[in-house]
Design a protein around this motif. Structure first.
Motif, mmCIF file in Angstrom:
data_model
loop_
_atom_site.group_PDB
_atom_site.id
_atom_site.type_symbol
_atom_site.label_atom_id
_atom_site.label_comp_id
_atom_site.label_asym_id
_atom_site.label_seq_id
_atom_site.Cartn_x
_atom_site.Cartn_y
_atom_site.Cartn_z
ATOM 1 N N LEU A 68 -86.662 -45.597 12.791
ATOM 2 C CA LEU A 68 -85.452 -44.796 13.375
ATOM 3 C C LEU A 68 -84.526 -44.423 12.543
ATOM 4 O O LEU A 68 -84.561 -44.686 11.233
ATOM 5 N N ALA A 69 -83.675 -43.541 12.787
ATOM 6 C CA ALA A 69 -82.762 -42.758 11.937
ATOM 7 C C ALA A 69 -81.682 -43.648 11.457
ATOM 8 O O ALA A 69 -81.366 -43.607 10.445
ATOM 9 N N GLY A 70 -81.655 -44.722 12.035
ATOM 10 C CA GLY A 70 -80.571 -45.582 11.773
ATOM 11 C C GLY A 70 -81.228 -46.853 10.717
ATOM 12 O O GLY A 70 -80.598 -47.099 9.851
ATOM 13 N N GLU A 71 -82.505 -46.938 10.822
ATOM 14 C CA GLU A 71 -83.031 -47.746 9.928
ATOM 15 C C GLU A 71 -83.236 -46.910 8.321
ATOM 16 O O GLU A 71 -83.123 -47.622 7.421
ATOM 17 N N ILE A 72 -83.520 -45.824 8.658
ATOM 18 C CA ILE A 72 -83.680 -45.000 7.257
ATOM 19 C C ILE A 72 -82.292 -44.904 6.791
ATOM 20 O O ILE A 72 -82.159 -44.979 5.433
#
Length: 208
Positions: free
Chosen positions: A157-161
């Protein structure tokens, strides 16, 4: 197993999944050990001492192993299994991928942001394109992954990256060649399998 999650034809260390009975390369399995007080411990990095117990990187199979008390059978002793073991393994593997990606960034083997990624792809410095699953499909198609079965990671997910790069959200990132980059791809492939994405082929080249 290749870094993209596929099984190689060549010989390598193999282990048997205690649920399916399938023998496969260690890279496609989650290792568990029995720790102090007979507590079952997920060994995400594969470095803990003790006899390894292996389950395929599949949340349903991990949950089944816990429910049917297969860990105790494999260990040949009573074992205390944590509640929601499959969710625990998923979270630990997610942190592992984020942590390795952060190390790659610090080592200069990873960049984030559309323009930087585009420059790396153009100069062929990038060997892997990373794109967030929740990013705009239209925006993501503007970048083409490097050739090869390990050229794309699309399970984060974008938050994880973003966590790996010290940002709130990151849609596009890239990896240069290097040992850390290879580890990111390998561990991301395992995470993809835990998330049931594309049969675990997280590193497979995205089709444009």
């Amino acid at each position: 197993m290749t870094r993209g999650g596929r099984v190689k034809d060549q010989d390598g260390p193999e282990r048997r999944c205690i649920v399916s009975g399938e023998v496969q390369p260690k890279g496609g399995l989650i290792r568990f050990v029995v720790g102090p007080a007979a507590a079952l411990v997920p060994d995400i990095e594969g470095k803990l001492p003790g006899r390894g117990i292996y389950v395929s990187a599949d949340r349903a199979l991990i949950a089944q192993a816990a429910k049917k008390k297969l860990f105790a059978r494999a260990a040949r002793e009573p074992v205390t299994v944590p509640a929601d073991l499959d969710a625990m393994v998923h979270d630990l593997q997610t942190r592992r991928v984020i942590g390795l990606l952060a190390l790659a960034r610090k080592a200069g083997q990873a960049v984030a942001g559309y323009e930087k990624v585009k420059d790396w792809l153009r100069s062929e410095e990038a060997v892997v394109l990373i794109q967030a699953t929740d990013g705009s499909e239209r925006g993501k198609t503007k970048l083409k992954a490097p050739p090869g079965e390990d050229g794309f990671i699309g399970c984060l997910l974008a938050g994880e990256i973003g966590l790996a790069f010290g940002r709130e959200h990151v849609i596009h990132a890239a990896l240069a060649a290097g040992g850390l980059s290879a580890r990111v791809v390998e561990e991301a492939a395992k995470l993809a399998r835990l998330r049931g994405q594309d049969g675990g082929h997280c590193g497979a080249t995205r089709e444009d």
